[in-house]
Design an enzyme around this catalytic site. Structure first.
Site, short mmCIF file in Angstrom:
data_model
loop_
_atom_site.label_atom_id
_atom_site.label_comp_id
_atom_site.label_asym_id
_atom_site.label_seq_id
_atom_site.Cartn_x
_atom_site.Cartn_y
_atom_site.Cartn_z
N TYR A 80 39.27 38.35 50.05
CA TYR A 80 38.50 39.62 50.84
C TYR A 80 37.20 39.54 50.97
O TYR A 80 36.91 39.95 52.26
CB TYR A 80 38.98 40.93 50.47
N ASP A 130 44.26 44.14 48.82
CA ASP A 130 43.03 43.30 49.13
C ASP A 130 43.09 42.05 49.98
O ASP A 130 42.27 42.06 50.74
CB ASP A 130 42.59 42.65 47.54
N HIS A 174 47.76 49.81 44.39
CA HIS A 174 46.80 48.61 44.60
C HIS A 174 47.34 47.43 44.81
O HIS A 174 46.94 46.78 45.52
CB HIS A 174 45.75 48.72 43.63
N ASP A 185 38.47 51.03 45.68
CA ASP A 185 38.49 49.84 46.40
C ASP A 185 39.86 49.63 47.69
O ASP A 185 39.49 49.31 48.78
CB ASP A 185 38.89 48.54 45.68
N TRP A 263 33.04 50.97 48.17
CA TRP A 263 34.08 50.68 49.03
C TRP A 263 34.77 52.11 49.91
O TRP A 263 34.98 51.93 51.04
CB TRP A 263 35.22 50.20 48.08
#
Length: 419
Positions: A80, A130, A174, A185, A263
């Site tokens: 990322y 991500d 996540h 994030d 983020w």
């Protein structure tokens, strides 16, 4: 009469001569000053007379000649951080028209996406949010080059969103290996891509459904991760409350990590670039930015203008002023001011942070290459070895220079200040 004519001719010649002499002297001076300027830039890999945005971008290109190297990668892999720096390259190309920036972005697509649309090293089954962030680079390249391989790769990434596991409320986990966990994030990793893809490729009721889903992600985070006392948001929340790092009553991780908040701020301002003006969730998102900015200004160091690795414990042993979070906060605020999401008065805090970065965290090599220092390399929760989210954990993670998670937001913030 002849004598007078002769005298007039002599005067005219002298005047003409002095004009020639003057223009010669002027052009000599211009050449001299130009050559002095060139001499001052001689031996400079990155010219020091450019704006900070270009100086940092060119420095990154010097350090990492291929865009896939941006995260200190030894071989091409789908990750990322490259996408954040390349976002800056896209904006610099639009601003300057310098083809070297475009070629740098294009090289990333050439290297990472095979002709059949397969994404190098990417594994859909991992459902790692991500991995959506670099999809932003492909959205740009597809718009510019209309290559079928980019469209196929984009469709694969969109497929991940369809299957991404969720909490009972609808928040994305996540990663598949982090069940029931929502990390700040993830909002940046997934939501700008999800919104941009929807704007470019989805129409009608399906688009409306997607936009509602995107706003739900932010609503859910505000509900579950916000600390009402400080206005800051915790790094993560475990719906199952089973993780060792999770508070047994709330499911929250124990600390306010700077970059996690960074983020989240960037996620909000970047999603607004693509969310329709008439979407009912838009005003709510802007209100979240306002409370967010108020909270981070309260923990901004009064003297340096910077922010700490663990935001609310500036005086605790081992804490330090951290570059990536500071750059992200500055970018979020100055972009919000420029877009009208925040009143102009917030520019003061943003500018203080930006000046603080340049004064305290930037160094310039003799050859003009610009460095951003004191970047936290990485921080997370759980996994092996187990990361417990303690204060000691965050301040003891590796610190390095020129991490794309800091240089990228610094370029973007610089561009906002240069407008």
């Amino acid at each position: 009469m002849n004598f007078i004519n002769h005298k007039l001719k002599v005067l005219a010649f002298v005047a003409l001569g002095s004009g020639v002499f003057l223009s010669c002297a002027q052009s000599k001076n211009a050449i001299a000053s130009k050559s002095a300027k060139e001499t001052s830039q001689a031996g400079k890999v990155v010219p020091t007379n450019l704006k900070w945005s270009e100086r940092m971008m060119l420095s990154e290109m010097q350090r990492f000649p291929e865009a896939w190297m941006l995260d200190f990668s030894k071989s091409p892999k789908w990750t990322y951080p490259s996408a954040i720096v390349l976002d800056g390259a896209e904006k610099l190309y639009a601003k300057t028209g310098k083809k070297e920036y475009y070629d740098y972005i294009s090289g990333f697509g050439k290297e990472l996406i095979k002709e059949d649309g397969t994404i190098l090293t990417y594994d859909l089954d991992k459902y790692n949010i991500d991995m959506l962030n670099s999809g932003n680079v492909l959205l740009y390249l597809y718009e510019k080059e209309k290559k079928d391989k980019y469209l196929k790769a984009l469709q694969t990434l969109r497929l991940q969103i369809e299957g991404q596991p969720r909490t009972n409320e609808g928040s994305f986990w996540h990663k598949k290996i982090y069940p029931y966990q929502v990390w700040l994030d993830g909002l940046y990793m997934g939501m700008p891509f999800y919104t941009h893809y929807t704007k470019d490729f989805v129409k009608g009721a399906e688009a409306q459904k997607a936009y509602d889903d995107i706003i739900l992600q932010f609503d859910s985070v505000q509900k579950n991760l916000l600390d009402k006392k400080t206005g800051l948001l915790y790094h993560a929340w475990d719906e199952s409350k089973e993780q060792a790092w999770a508070n047994k009553e709330t499911g929250l991780s124990p600390n306010f990590w700077g970059r996690a908040m960074g983020w989240y701020g960037m996620a909000m301002v970047d999603v607004l670039d693509y969310l329709p003006e008439n979407h009912p969730g838009r005003a709510r998102l802007i209100s979240y930015i306002k409370s967010y900015a108020d909270a981070i200004i309260k923990v901004q160091d009064k003297k340096s203008g910077l922010w700490y690795q663990v935001l609310d414990k500036p005086l605790a042993n081992g804490n330090y002023e951290e570059a990536t979070a500071s750059a992200m906060f500055v970018y979020t605020m100055i972009k919000s001011v420029n877009k009208g999401y925040l009143p102009k008065s917030y520019k003061t805090a943003a500018k203080k942070g930006y000046d603080g970065i340049i004064k305290n965290l930037i160094t310039v090599d003799e050859n003009g290459v610009v460095n951003l220092n004191k970047c936290c390399a990485v921080a997370g929760l759980g996994g092996k070895p187990y990361r417990d989210g303690s204060y000691e954990y965050y301040v003891n993670e590796q610190i390095r220079s020129n991490d794309g998670k800091g240089t990228g937001p610094f370029i973007l913030a610089s561009l906002e200040f240069e407008k």
